[in-house]
Design a protein around this motif. Structure first.
Motif, PDB file in Angstrom:
ATOM      1  N   VAL A 123     -38.444 -42.310   4.001  1.00  0.00           N
ATOM      2  CA  VAL A 123     -37.171 -42.431   4.712  1.00  0.00           C
ATOM      3  C   VAL A 123     -36.995 -41.253   5.669  1.00  0.00           C
ATOM      4  CG1 VAL A 123     -36.100 -43.791   2.905  1.00  0.00           C
ATOM      5  CG2 VAL A 123     -35.853 -41.316   2.873  1.00  0.00           C
ATOM      6  N   LYS A 124     -38.029 -40.469   5.835  1.00  0.00           N
ATOM      7  CA  LYS A 124     -37.957 -39.311   6.725  1.00  0.00           C
ATOM      8  C   LYS A 124     -37.996 -39.739   8.180  1.00  0.00           C
ATOM      9  CE  LYS A 124     -40.019 -36.206   3.415  1.00  0.00           C
ATOM     10  NZ  LYS A 124     -41.094 -35.285   3.105  1.00  0.00           N
ATOM     11  N   VAL A 125     -37.541 -38.834   9.038  1.00  0.00           N
ATOM     12  CA  VAL A 125     -37.621 -39.029  10.475  1.00  0.00           C
ATOM     13  C   VAL A 125     -38.994 -38.531  10.918  1.00  0.00           C
ATOM     14  CG1 VAL A 125     -36.549 -38.423  12.683  1.00  0.00           C
ATOM     15  CG2 VAL A 125     -35.141 -38.606  10.635  1.00  0.00           C
ATOM     16  N   LYS A 132     -31.632 -45.181   5.019  1.00  0.00           N
ATOM     17  CA  LYS A 132     -32.771 -45.781   4.340  1.00  0.00           C
ATOM     18  C   LYS A 132     -32.413 -47.244   4.147  1.00  0.00           C
ATOM     19  CE  LYS A 132     -31.202 -44.471  -0.283  1.00  0.00           C
ATOM     20  NZ  LYS A 132     -31.573 -43.811  -1.534  1.00  0.00           N
ATOM     21  N   VAL A 133     -33.370 -48.126   4.390  1.00  0.00           N
ATOM     22  CA  VAL A 133     -33.115 -49.557   4.315  1.00  0.00           C
ATOM     23  C   VAL A 133     -34.140 -50.211   3.398  1.00  0.00           C
ATOM     24  CG1 VAL A 133     -34.490 -50.101   6.378  1.00  0.00           C
ATOM     25  CG2 VAL A 133     -32.647 -51.631   5.697  1.00  0.00           C
ATOM     26  N   SER A 134     -33.684 -51.214   2.668  1.00  0.00           N
ATOM     27  CA  SER A 134     -34.569 -51.933   1.754  1.00  0.00           C
ATOM     28  C   SER A 134     -34.382 -53.429   1.905  1.00  0.00           C
ATOM     29  CB  SER A 134     -34.265 -51.540   0.308  1.00  0.00           C
ATOM     30  OG  SER A 134     -35.063 -52.306  -0.577  1.00  0.00           O
ATOM     31  N   PHE A 135     -35.523 -54.120   2.059  1.00  0.00           N
ATOM     32  CA  PHE A 135     -35.544 -55.577   2.017  1.00  0.00           C
ATOM     33  C   PHE A 135     -36.329 -56.040   0.801  1.00  0.00           C
ATOM     34  CE2 PHE A 135     -34.814 -54.610   6.451  1.00  0.00           C
ATOM     35  CZ  PHE A 135     -33.799 -55.487   6.765  1.00  0.00           C
ATOM     36  N   PHE A 136     -36.980 -55.081   0.149  1.00  0.00           N
ATOM     37  CA  PHE A 136     -37.852 -55.364  -0.980  1.00  0.00           C
ATOM     38  C   PHE A 136     -37.627 -54.270  -2.014  1.00  0.00           C
ATOM     39  CE2 PHE A 136     -42.226 -55.151  -2.878  1.00  0.00           C
ATOM     40  CZ  PHE A 136     -42.223 -56.415  -3.435  1.00  0.00           C
ATOM     41  N   ARG A 137     -36.610 -54.475  -2.848  1.00  0.00           N
ATOM     42  CA  ARG A 137     -36.245 -53.448  -3.819  1.00  0.00           C
ATOM     43  C   ARG A 137     -37.388 -53.165  -4.778  1.00  0.00           C
ATOM     44  NH1 ARG A 137     -32.747 -56.544  -2.454  1.00  0.00           N
ATOM     45  NH2 ARG A 137     -30.569 -56.770  -2.523  1.00  0.00           N
ATOM     46  N   PRO A 138     -37.608 -51.995  -5.183  1.00  0.00           N
ATOM     47  CA  PRO A 138     -36.817 -50.775  -5.003  1.00  0.00           C
ATOM     48  C   PRO A 138     -37.315 -49.907  -3.849  1.00  0.00           C
ATOM     49  CG  PRO A 138     -38.447 -50.354  -6.667  1.00  0.00           C
ATOM     50  CD  PRO A 138     -38.667 -51.778  -6.175  1.00  0.00           C
ATOM     51  N   PHE A 139     -38.088 -50.501  -2.934  1.00  0.00           N
ATOM     52  CA  PHE A 139     -38.701 -49.730  -1.852  1.00  0.00           C
ATOM     53  C   PHE A 139     -37.765 -49.593  -0.656  1.00  0.00           C
ATOM     54  CE2 PHE A 139     -42.033 -52.062  -4.159  1.00  0.00           C
ATOM     55  CZ  PHE A 139     -42.677 -50.976  -4.737  1.00  0.00           C
ATOM     56  N   TYR A 140     -37.679 -48.382  -0.116  1.00  0.00           N
ATOM     57  CA  TYR A 140     -36.862 -48.092   1.057  1.00  0.00           C
ATOM     58  C   TYR A 140     -37.725 -47.527   2.165  1.00  0.00           C
ATOM     59  CZ  TYR A 140     -32.468 -48.785  -1.415  1.00  0.00           C
ATOM     60  OH  TYR A 140     -31.415 -49.342  -2.091  1.00  0.00           O
ATOM     61  N   GLY A 141     -37.336 -47.809   3.397  1.00  0.00           N
ATOM     62  CA  GLY A 141     -37.980 -47.232   4.571  1.00  0.00           C
ATOM     63  C   GLY A 141     -36.925 -46.584   5.445  1.00  0.00           C
TER      64      GLY A 141
END
Length: 171
Positions: free
Chosen positions: A20-22, A103-112
């Motif tokens: 989730v970093k820039v 941070k965004v998630s479409f596939f829990r528990p993974f965030y991007g």
């Protein structure tokens, strides 16, 4: 063989898609106002990625969730299957709610990472990047934006190390 493929996919997702970093040497916008950012946005340009491959007429709609997060509804037209593809996710601020880093998630528990690095004063145009320089979107409140303004956003991206040759333009 199938188990190995699933393991490799999950490993790649964990290593590459869950940051989730820039990207290095880039800062998200400050004095960000989520209430002004909510609503519908249209994808004017992007660096193509596996989850949007073959899609056009892509839009994103952002609304508040009951838990204080953001509901994200992405939608795009697949001309091959002649069907709309829709993904529903959720987003949360990484740190402060006045910084455009989520941070965004479409596939829990993974965030991007969803990092807004350029935004006009009227919240009509936005440049969003992921956790590295393989993810970039130019968004507009309308399906098109003035060519000179699009060029300004693309030049900004190029000046920050994004490969302009990889950017697809949809207007």
């Amino acid at each position: 063989m199938r188990v190995k493929s699933i393991f490799m996919f999950l490993s790649m997702l964990l290593l590459n898609g869950c940051s989730v970093k820039v990207p290095k040497d880039i800062s998200p916008v400050e004095k960000f106002d989520l209430s002004r950012y909510l609503g519908e946005w249209h994808e004017v340009a992007r660096i193509d990625n596996r989850f949007e491959k073959g899609l056009s007429k892509v839009s994103a709609n952002y609304s508040l969730r009951d838990d204080g997060g953001v509901k994200v509804v992405n939608r795009g037209w697949n001309s091959e299957s002649k069907k709309w593809k829709e993904s529903i996710g959720k987003a949360y601020f990484v740190e402060s709610s006045d910084t455009g880093a989520l941070k965004v998630s479409f596939f829990r528990p993974f965030y991007g990472g969803y990092n807004i690095i350029k935004l006009d004063d009227n919240y009509q145009y936005s440049l969003v990047v992921g956790p590295n320089k393989d993810y970039l979107w130019v968004l507009s409140r309308t399906p098109t934006m003035p060519p000179e303004l699009l060029n300004e956003y693309l030049s900004f991206a190029s000046n920050h190390g994004f490969d302009r040759q990889r950017i697809l333009i949809f207007q």
